[in-house]
Design a protein around this motif. Structure first.
Motif, PDB file in Angstrom:
ATOM      1  N   GLY A  39       0.836  -1.211   0.000  1.00 38.65           N
ATOM      2  CA  GLY A  39       0.000   0.000   0.000  1.00 38.65           C
ATOM      3  C   GLY A  39       0.858   1.243   0.000  1.00 38.65           C
ATOM      4  N   TRP A  40       1.899   1.196   0.826  1.00 36.92           N
ATOM      5  CA  TRP A  40       2.788   2.357   0.934  1.00 36.92           C
ATOM      6  C   TRP A  40       3.455   2.641  -0.417  1.00 36.92           C
ATOM      7  CZ3 TRP A  40       3.631   5.869   4.696  1.00 36.92           C
ATOM      8  CH2 TRP A  40       4.744   6.705   4.555  1.00 36.92           C
ATOM      9  N   GLY A  41       3.919   1.580  -1.043  1.00 39.29           N
ATOM     10  CA  GLY A  41       4.590   1.725  -2.340  1.00 39.29           C
ATOM     11  C   GLY A  41       3.648   2.313  -3.377  1.00 39.29           C
ATOM     12  N   PHE A  42       2.386   1.887  -3.334  1.00 37.13           N
ATOM     13  CA  PHE A  42       1.405   2.379  -4.284  1.00 37.13           C
ATOM     14  C   PHE A  42       1.157   3.873  -4.071  1.00 37.13           C
ATOM     15  CE2 PHE A  42      -3.078   2.915  -5.613  1.00 37.13           C
ATOM     16  CZ  PHE A  42      -2.889   2.619  -6.952  1.00 37.13           C
ATOM     17  N   LEU A  43       0.959   4.255  -2.798  1.00 37.90           N
ATOM     18  CA  LEU A  43       0.739   5.674  -2.490  1.00 37.90           C
ATOM     19  C   LEU A  43       1.954   6.509  -2.873  1.00 37.90           C
ATOM     20  CD1 LEU A  43      -1.035   5.436   0.986  1.00 37.90           C
ATOM     21  CD2 LEU A  43      -2.039   5.976  -1.250  1.00 37.90           C
ATOM     22  N   TYR A  44       3.136   5.962  -2.607  1.00 39.30           N
ATOM     23  CA  TYR A  44       4.386   6.648  -2.929  1.00 39.30           C
ATOM     24  C   TYR A  44       4.453   6.946  -4.430  1.00 39.30           C
ATOM     25  CZ  TYR A  44       9.439   7.540  -2.760  1.00 39.30           C
ATOM     26  OH  TYR A  44      10.668   8.115  -2.848  1.00 39.30           O
ATOM     27  N   LEU A  45       4.118   5.912  -5.207  1.00 43.79           N
ATOM     28  CA  LEU A  45       4.144   6.052  -6.662  1.00 43.79           C
ATOM     29  C   LEU A  45       3.163   7.146  -7.104  1.00 43.79           C
ATOM     30  CD1 LEU A  45       5.507   4.431  -9.004  1.00 43.79           C
ATOM     31  CD2 LEU A  45       3.268   3.380  -9.328  1.00 43.79           C
ATOM     32  N   LEU A  46       1.951   7.096  -6.532  1.00 40.15           N
ATOM     33  CA  LEU A  46       0.945   8.106  -6.885  1.00 40.15           C
ATOM     34  C   LEU A  46       1.452   9.504  -6.541  1.00 40.15           C
ATOM     35  CD1 LEU A  46      -2.592   6.827  -5.800  1.00 40.15           C
ATOM     36  CD2 LEU A  46      -1.680   7.174  -8.097  1.00 40.15           C
ATOM     37  N   TYR A  47       1.967   9.623  -5.328  1.00 40.74           N
ATOM     38  CA  TYR A  47       2.364  10.931  -4.810  1.00 40.74           C
ATOM     39  C   TYR A  47       3.499  11.532  -5.636  1.00 40.74           C
ATOM     40  CZ  TYR A  47       3.647  14.479  -1.348  1.00 40.74           C
ATOM     41  OH  TYR A  47       3.928  15.659  -0.709  1.00 40.74           O
ATOM     42  N   TYR A  48       4.525  10.747  -5.896  1.00 32.36           N
ATOM     43  CA  TYR A  48       5.707  11.317  -6.537  1.00 32.36           C
ATOM     44  C   TYR A  48       5.686  11.258  -8.056  1.00 32.36           C
ATOM     45  CZ  TYR A  48       7.908  12.017  -2.061  1.00 32.36           C
ATOM     46  OH  TYR A  48       8.203  12.459  -0.822  1.00 32.36           O
ATOM     47  N   PRO A  55       6.855  18.430  -3.200  1.00 35.58           N
ATOM     48  CA  PRO A  55       8.094  18.501  -3.975  1.00 35.58           C
ATOM     49  C   PRO A  55       8.759  17.133  -4.089  1.00 35.58           C
ATOM     50  CG  PRO A  55       8.435  19.346  -1.761  1.00 35.58           C
ATOM     51  CD  PRO A  55       6.983  19.028  -1.866  1.00 35.58           C
ATOM     52  N   ASP A  56       9.285  16.818  -5.261  1.00 32.48           N
ATOM     53  CA  ASP A  56      10.062  15.588  -5.382  1.00 32.48           C
ATOM     54  C   ASP A  56      11.519  15.869  -5.007  1.00 32.48           C
ATOM     55  OD1 ASP A  56      11.295  16.786  -7.536  1.00 32.48           O
ATOM     56  OD2 ASP A  56      10.112  15.708  -9.031  1.00 32.48           O
ATOM     57  N   GLN A  57      12.357  14.856  -5.122  1.00 33.89           N
ATOM     58  CA  GLN A  57      13.757  15.003  -4.693  1.00 33.89           C
ATOM     59  C   GLN A  57      14.460  16.183  -5.322  1.00 33.89           C
ATOM     60  OE1 GLN A  57      16.343  11.579  -4.933  1.00 33.89           O
ATOM     61  NE2 GLN A  57      14.572  10.243  -4.859  1.00 33.89           N
ATOM     62  N   HIS A  58      14.225  16.353  -6.637  1.00 35.01           N
ATOM     63  CA  HIS A  58      14.929  17.413  -7.348  1.00 35.01           C
ATOM     64  C   HIS A  58      14.465  18.786  -6.875  1.00 35.01           C
ATOM     65  CE1 HIS A  58      16.681  14.446  -9.981  1.00 35.01           C
ATOM     66  NE2 HIS A  58      15.484  13.895 -10.095  1.00 35.01           N
ATOM     67  N   GLU A  59      13.142  18.886  -6.655  1.00 34.52           N
ATOM     68  CA  GLU A  59      12.611  20.160  -6.171  1.00 34.52           C
ATOM     69  C   GLU A  59      13.107  20.444  -4.751  1.00 34.52           C
ATOM     70  OE1 GLU A  59       8.597  19.872  -8.912  1.00 34.52           O
ATOM     71  OE2 GLU A  59       8.570  19.179  -6.836  1.00 34.52           O
ATOM     72  N   GLN A  60      13.178  19.392  -3.936  1.00 32.79           N
ATOM     73  CA  GLN A  60      13.676  19.574  -2.566  1.00 32.79           C
ATOM     74  C   GLN A  60      15.120  20.064  -2.594  1.00 32.79           C
ATOM     75  OE1 GLN A  60      13.170  15.917  -0.459  1.00 32.79           O
ATOM     76  NE2 GLN A  60      10.995  16.260  -0.113  1.00 32.79           N
ATOM     77  N   MET A  63      15.199  23.672  -3.496  1.00 31.79           N
ATOM     78  CA  MET A  63      14.744  24.493  -2.381  1.00 31.79           C
ATOM     79  C   MET A  63      15.837  24.635  -1.330  1.00 31.79           C
ATOM     80  SD  MET A  63      10.925  22.893  -2.212  1.00 31.79           S
ATOM     81  CE  MET A  63      10.646  23.130  -0.469  1.00 31.79           C
ATOM     82  N   GLU A  64      16.517  23.528  -1.040  1.00 31.19           N
ATOM     83  CA  GLU A  64      17.561  23.590  -0.019  1.00 31.19           C
ATOM     84  C   GLU A  64      18.749  24.419  -0.486  1.00 31.19           C
ATOM     85  OE1 GLU A  64      18.490  19.711   1.577  1.00 31.19           O
ATOM     86  OE2 GLU A  64      16.351  19.357   1.916  1.00 31.19           O
ATOM     87  N   MET A  65      19.080  24.301  -1.783  1.00 26.06           N
ATOM     88  CA  MET A  65      20.175  25.109  -2.307  1.00 26.06           C
ATOM     89  C   MET A  65      19.827  26.591  -2.241  1.00 26.06           C
ATOM     90  SD  MET A  65      22.629  23.134  -2.938  1.00 26.06           S
ATOM     91  CE  MET A  65      23.821  23.927  -4.012  1.00 26.06           C
ATOM     92  N   ALA A  66      18.557  26.921  -2.558  1.00 25.42           N
ATOM     93  CA  ALA A  66      18.136  28.319  -2.515  1.00 25.42           C
ATOM     94  C   ALA A  66      18.182  28.839  -1.081  1.00 25.42           C
ATOM     95  CB  ALA A  66      16.733  28.453  -3.094  1.00 25.42           C
ATOM     96  N   ALA A  67      17.745  27.995  -0.125  1.00 27.06           N
ATOM     97  CA  ALA A  67      17.767  28.407   1.277  1.00 27.06           C
ATOM     98  C   ALA A  67      19.206  28.628   1.736  1.00 27.06           C
ATOM     99  CB  ALA A  67      17.086  27.350   2.145  1.00 27.06           C
TER     100      ALA A  67
END
Ligand code: HEC
Length: 200
Positions: A39-48, A55-60, A63-67
């Protein structure tokens, strides 16, 4: 092998080297854990992959680089930075030079450990004389510091310990300010490589 009564009908009919197997049920808690991961894997897939909720990894990363850029100041050094894109110049005000000295003496950057507390030179060359191996213009000093000389033991500060552009200006300004001072125990000039160069 002793087989208990209640194990008889669970016994599977294969046998390898005397080892036999019981057809036990998996523990319920284990099964639930298994269903949960599906279930977790399915939700993860939907979410990302299929929604744009968070935000996905790249967006995160962005964001961290900008901060970090906001917190520490931007740097043209560092991975992907372009030291040559800037035309560097020296500051002469006391505040910049004092800040440059602080960077030179800081335990983060450790310039003093190799170039001496007063720039007289130790492992690294004397920075107070008028002889330079890699040039003494503002651009050349910034490049020397940014690229380092790994084969001689000076790390590339640009990729290892990025110094913000403002701090780099102050650091080369400090180096310029100690030109012509005559500290005790100056390191001898490497006459085979250094050429005369005066910081304007
Ligand atoms: C681990 C020792 C070490 C540290 C730390 C170090 N350097 Fe150096 N540095 C050297 C050596 C060795 C050279 C000489 C490279 C060569 O012979 O080509 C050098 C060269 C230089 C040069 C060029 C000198 C010339 O004659 O052209 C500058 C400028 C310089 N360092 C500044 C700095 C500054 C500023 C820092 C701190 C941010 C620093 N260095 C930290 C060892 C070090």
């Amino acid at each position: 092998m002793k087989i208990l009564d209640d194990e008889k009908d669970k016994l599977l009919d294969h046998e390898y080297d005397g080892i036999r197997e019981l057809d036990n049920h998996m523990p319920t808690w284990w099964l639930w854990l298994f269903y949960f991961t599906i279930g977790w894997g399915f939700l993860y897939l939907l979410y990302y992959e299929f929604t744009d909720v968070g935000p996905d990894q790249h967006e995160q990363y962005e964001m961290e680089m900008a901060a970090a850029a906001e917190k520490y100041g931007t740097s043209s050094e560092g991975p992907g930075g372009d030291i040559a894109a800037i035309s560097w110049s020296f500051e002469t005000d006391q505040e910049s030079i004092a800040n440059g000295k602080e960077i030179y003496m800081s335990t983060n950057n450790l310039c003093f450990t190799c170039h001496g507390n007063a720039g007289e030179g130790l492992v690294g060359p004397n920075l107070t004389d008028e002889f330079w191996i890699h040039g003494c213009s503002a651009d050349e000093l910034a490049t020397s510091i940014s690229n380092g000389f790994m084969d001689k033991g000076m790390m590339p500060y640009g990729s290892n310990a990025p110094i913000s552009d403002d701090d780099m200006t102050d650091l080369i300004s400090y180096v310029a300010s100690i030109q012509g001072t005559s500290p005790a125990n100056p390191k001898a000039v490497d006459e085979t490589r250094a050429v005369e160069c005066t910081i304007e």
